[in-house]
Design a protein around this motif. Structure first.
Motif, PDB file in Angstrom:
ATOM      1  N   UNK B  33     -20.402  -6.365 -37.565  1.00 40.00           N
ATOM      2  CA  UNK B  33     -20.505  -4.909 -37.481  1.00 40.00           C
ATOM      3  C   UNK B  33     -19.287  -4.254 -38.138  1.00 40.00           C
ATOM      4  N   UNK B  34     -18.085  -4.730 -37.803  1.00 38.57           N
ATOM      5  CA  UNK B  34     -16.919  -4.041 -38.379  1.00 38.57           C
ATOM      6  C   UNK B  34     -16.816  -4.290 -39.874  1.00 38.57           C
ATOM      7  N   UNK B  35     -17.166  -5.509 -40.312  1.00 40.74           N
ATOM      8  CA  UNK B  35     -17.050  -5.772 -41.753  1.00 40.74           C
ATOM      9  C   UNK B  35     -18.072  -4.962 -42.548  1.00 40.74           C
ATOM     10  N   UNK B  36     -19.319  -4.959 -42.094  1.00 41.22           N
ATOM     11  CA  UNK B  36     -20.333  -4.231 -42.863  1.00 41.22           C
ATOM     12  C   UNK B  36     -20.054  -2.724 -42.791  1.00 41.22           C
ATOM     13  N   UNK B  37     -19.554  -2.241 -41.650  1.00 37.29           N
ATOM     14  CA  UNK B  37     -19.278  -0.808 -41.539  1.00 37.29           C
ATOM     15  C   UNK B  37     -18.160  -0.395 -42.487  1.00 37.29           C
ATOM     16  N   UNK B  38     -17.078  -1.208 -42.526  1.00 37.20           N
ATOM     17  CA  UNK B  38     -16.001  -0.840 -43.435  1.00 37.20           C
ATOM     18  C   UNK B  38     -16.457  -0.945 -44.892  1.00 37.20           C
ATOM     19  N   UNK B  39     -17.275  -1.973 -45.173  1.00 36.26           N
ATOM     20  CA  UNK B  39     -17.798  -2.082 -46.543  1.00 36.26           C
ATOM     21  C   UNK B  39     -18.610  -0.848 -46.893  1.00 36.26           C
ATOM     22  N   UNK B  40     -19.416  -0.396 -45.922  1.00 42.08           N
ATOM     23  CA  UNK B  40     -20.276   0.759 -46.172  1.00 42.08           C
ATOM     24  C   UNK B  40     -19.444   2.008 -46.419  1.00 42.08           C
ATOM     25  N   UNK B  41     -18.382   2.179 -45.610  1.00 41.37           N
ATOM     26  CA  UNK B  41     -17.540   3.368 -45.786  1.00 41.37           C
ATOM     27  C   UNK B  41     -16.805   3.276 -47.121  1.00 41.37           C
ATOM     28  N   UNK B  42     -16.329   2.060 -47.427  1.00 43.72           N
ATOM     29  CA  UNK B  42     -15.650   1.863 -48.702  1.00 43.72           C
ATOM     30  C   UNK B  42     -16.589   2.198 -49.866  1.00 43.72           C
ATOM     31  N   UNK B  43     -17.834   1.704 -49.741  1.00 40.97           N
ATOM     32  CA  UNK B  43     -18.813   1.979 -50.801  1.00 40.97           C
ATOM     33  C   UNK B  43     -19.075   3.474 -50.894  1.00 40.97           C
ATOM     34  N   UNK B  44     -19.168   4.132 -49.733  1.00 43.01           N
ATOM     35  CA  UNK B  44     -19.424   5.575 -49.711  1.00 43.01           C
ATOM     36  C   UNK B  44     -18.289   6.329 -50.375  1.00 43.01           C
ATOM     37  N   UNK B  45     -17.052   5.987 -49.988  1.00 45.19           N
ATOM     38  CA  UNK B  45     -15.885   6.673 -50.546  1.00 45.19           C
ATOM     39  C   UNK B  45     -15.790   6.398 -52.048  1.00 45.19           C
ATOM     40  N   UNK B  46     -16.018   5.123 -52.430  1.00 45.57           N
ATOM     41  CA  UNK B  46     -15.937   4.783 -53.847  1.00 45.57           C
ATOM     42  C   UNK B  46     -16.987   5.518 -54.672  1.00 45.57           C
TER      43      UNK B  46
END
Ligand SMILES: Nc1ncnc2c1ncn2[C@@H]1O[C@H](COP(=O)(O)OP(=O)(O)OP(=O)(O)O)[C@@H](O)[C@H]1O
Ligand SMILES: [Mg+2]
Lengths: 256, 436
Positions: B33-46
């Motif tokens: 959960x934490x890894x996919x969530x941070x990846x998702x936020x990173x992808x969103x910000x990027x």
């Protein structure tokens, strides 16, 4: 018909542990077992019966000595071949059942075929056949744990015969059962020996059961001290007249 | 044994001790959960930053000033900051606070630098527009606008289309806030004309430019406060702004924008070459780099938390499987006695570990995606944190991210499972059968 030893054992030794704790469970066993025979291995507790049976059944490796199966030295066989032999040619009935008690009767019986990769429908059909032989086909869907002791041992026999084995190894098959139930199990096993020519190797400390076998191997302290034959049996190992020879199975071990 | 049977058995074995499997899966769930969530936020910000970068000229964009100007700007900032830098001397040849123009000679050399697209070089002009108005309103509003930078520029638009830089008419892209202020909606302002007015400071004479609105700019960070015009509009407004300037200053160039081939040449290379001819270049990353670094640091911290959770989960898997090997000693013995090979025993326990990892990551990803979508919707709702940025999804789930997180966790689970699986595979059938 000429004599053909199925299992040929020479100077078999098995010891457990190392140095001070070393214990010699078998000390020099010589033995021939012929196709279609019923043999009892009888002796006191701790005499090495189970140890011998495990070696004959290729479940364990001897410390020294040789075991030939259909003339082939088993120490030279690969693990894969050993697994295949146990899976396809041998049937096992263990002293304390050894079932997956939370699984259904059917799934327990199926196990050897599942291991060898037989398809779902085929293995189901054969399991129902085997259960019919032990008269438990109506319990196929029951949980194994819910059966009585005698019924459990019959399930184990069904599991032992599902792969049409050439040899059945039975370690104290009636040890945990009352005499009436025990007799039923004996009937089943000897029936398989007579009708299908399956070689029967029974480990027991029960003289009554041993008396029903054609041959008795008495062991004590890891050595054979006496061999005797059933009264109605001529004792020369020639099986003529005992049963229909056409049924006798031969194990052919093809070269790797 | 058939592989399908092994897979079925592995799942069935997990269900045998539901609570224990559930707790192990829960631990994996937290990690995934934490890894996919941070990846998702990173992808969103990027995604968001990329769209901003695009609207500012893309990855190949360079803002170029003379080295003197760059130092002067730094010097000015420095002298305000710590006071240790020497003040900059007055120079009557330079019209802005210490800014030096780019000389014609430098311009020629710039055009010849390998990797820089000579055709893309455009002078950056600051347009001085007094106000903007329209026929739909009496009100007049202050406005800042500039010519769209060159290159593969794509302005993030809510409605409408991109500017035609070389068009012979006046074109403009407006921020959303001007649309309603000028009496239009995002849809009906497209292709309407708005009036940009320049008032002469001395004569109070007004000059009006009728510009066609071609698009409405999505709100963003980088483009904040800027309207974009095509070249003709920018040139004519600049001409009006500078009509009283002496000729030698009118023709001076202080800043240019250019595009370089970022796929073939490294930024540092290009910057070094600019340095050699006395110029200084900045990429869009230099300009907005700090925002990105800030997010990257936060997200890296969260990712490390996720990895730590996964390591804990891996220990959980090892523990769970050791317990199940222990419990099933007799069963393993029976399987092996009946001819199951060691490698199949190993495989069945490994698959159990992988199944734990698989379910843990599936649950983690599913829950994260549900929450992520709820958060996105909530933030975009009226009064939400991201109401002003309709194109910015805080959580963006990409297929490669989802697959790589699942695979990563299954690999970790497999590796954790190898220890107990090996123990199971090496069990001697006799010892196992004797086991009480
Ligand atoms: N893994 C082992 N390590 C050490 N000693 C062992 C091991 N297995 C068996 N033994 C010893 O070997 C001897 C023979 O054991 P085995 O199980 O063959 O006896 P048995 O004749 O089958 O007895 P029972 O009738 O009680 O089953 C016993 O003394 C036992 O303690
Ligand atoms: Mg025994």
């Amino acid at each position: 018909m000429s004599k053909r030893p199925l299992l040929c054992v020479r100077d078999l030794h098995k010891s457990y542990g190392k140095r001070d704790a070393k214990f010699e469970a078998l000390r020099g066993i010589d033995l021939d077992i012929f196709e279609g025979e019923s043999v009892a291995i009888i002796g006191k507790s701790g005499s090495g019966k189970s140890t011998l049976m495990h070696l004959l059944a290729l479940l364990d490796k001897p410390t020294s000595g040789s075991i030939k199966l259909s003339g082939k030295d088993t120490s030279k066989l690969h693990n894969r071949k050993l697994n295949e032999l146990r899976n396809k040619e041998f049937g096992f009935v263990f002293q304390s059942f050894f079932m997956n008690s939370n699984d259904t009767v059917l799934n327990n019986v199926i196990l050897p075929l599942k291991i060898s990769g037989v398809g779902f429908r085929e293995r189901r059909r054969r399991a129902m056949e085997a259960l019919k032989i032990v008269e438990l086909d109506d319990k196929a869907k029951n949980k194994a744990n819910d059966l009585s002791g005698g019924q459990k041992q019959r399930v184990c026999i069904a599991r032992a015969i599902i792969n049409n084995p050439k040899v059945i190894f039975a370690d104290e098959p009636t040890g945990n059962l009352d005499s009436a139930t025990g007799e039923r199990i004996e009937k089943l096993l000897f029936g398989l020996n007579e009708k299908k020519g399956i070689t029967l190797i029974i480990v027991t400390h029960d003289q009554d059961l041993a008396d029903k076998c054609q041959r008795q191997i008495h062991i004590a302290d890891g050595q054979i001290f006496k061999e005797s034959y059933r009264e109605d049996f001529d004792g020369d190992g020639d099986n003529d007249g005992m049963r229909d020879n056409n049924n006798i199975h031969h194990i052919d071990i093809e070269e790797e | 044994m058939k592989i399908l049977d092994i897979i079925k058995d592995a799942n069935a074995n997990l269900l045998r001790n539901k609570l224990r499997s559930f707790l192990t899966i829960l631990a994996i769930f937290i990690g995934s959960f934490s890894i996919i969530s941070t990846s998702a936020i990173q992808a969103g910000v990027n995604d968001f930053i990329d769209s901003q970068v695009d609207s500012y000229g893309g990855d190949g964009y360079l803002a170029i000033v003379s080295k003197d100007s760059f130092d002067a700007l730094e010097g000015l900032q420095g002298s305000m900051g710590d006071g240790n830098k020497t003040p900059i001397e007055y120079n009557p040849d330079k019209i802005q606070t210490g800014m030096s123009p780019i000389t014609d000679e430098q311009m020629e050399k710039l055009k010849k630098i390998e990797g820089i697209d000579a055709d893309s070089i455009v002078e950056q002009k600051t347009l001085d527009i007094t106000y903007i108005t329209s026929k739909e309103t009496d009100k007049k509003y202050l406005v800042a606008a500039e010519a769209l930078p060159p290159g593969n520029v794509k302005v993030d638009v809510v409605t409408g289309k991109q500017l035609d830089l070389r068009a012979d008419e006046y074109q403009i892209q407006l921020e959303q806030k001007y649309v309603s202020a000028l009496g239009y909606t995002n849809e009906d302002i497209i292709d309407k004309e708005v009036q940009l007015v320049v008032v002469d400071e001395y004569t109070r004479a007004e000059k009006t430019f009728d510009a066609k609105v071609v698009g409405v700019i999505a709100p963003g960070v980088v483009s904040m406060g800027q309207q974009y015009t095509n070249n003709k509009l920018a040139d004519d407004i600049y001409e009006e702004n500078t009509k009283y300037y002496p000729d030698e200053i009118k023709t001076q160039t202080f800043a240019v924008a250019a595009n370089f081939d970022y796929e073939k040449y490294s930024v540092d290379d290009i910057k070094d070459k600019l340095e050699e001819i006395g110029l200084s270049g900045m990429t869009i990353e230099d300009i907005i780099g700090t925002i990105k670094t800030f997010f990257d640091v936060i997200l890296t911290v969260f990712k490390i938390f996720g990895l730590i959770a996964l390591i804990a989960a891996a220990i959980g898997i090892i523990n769970t499987l050791f317990m199940s090997v222990q419990e099933r000693t007799r069963e393993i013995g029976l399987d092996k006695a009946l001819g199951m090979s060691s490698s199949k025993v190993f495989l069945s326990f490994s698959l159990e570990a992988i199944a734990l990892g698989f379910w843990g990551s599936v649950f983690g990803i599913t829950v994260s995606m549900i929450l992520g979508n709820l958060v996105n919707t909530a933030f975009h709702a009226e009064g939400g944190f991201l109401e002003a940025f309709p194109t910015f999804n805080l959580a963006t789930y990409t297929i490669p991210d989802i697959i790589s997180v699942t695979v990563l966790i299954m690999v970790i689970a497999f590796l954790s499972g190898t220890l107990p699986a090996r123990r199971a595979a090496h069990k001697n059938p006799i010892d196992a059968l004797r086991y009480e």
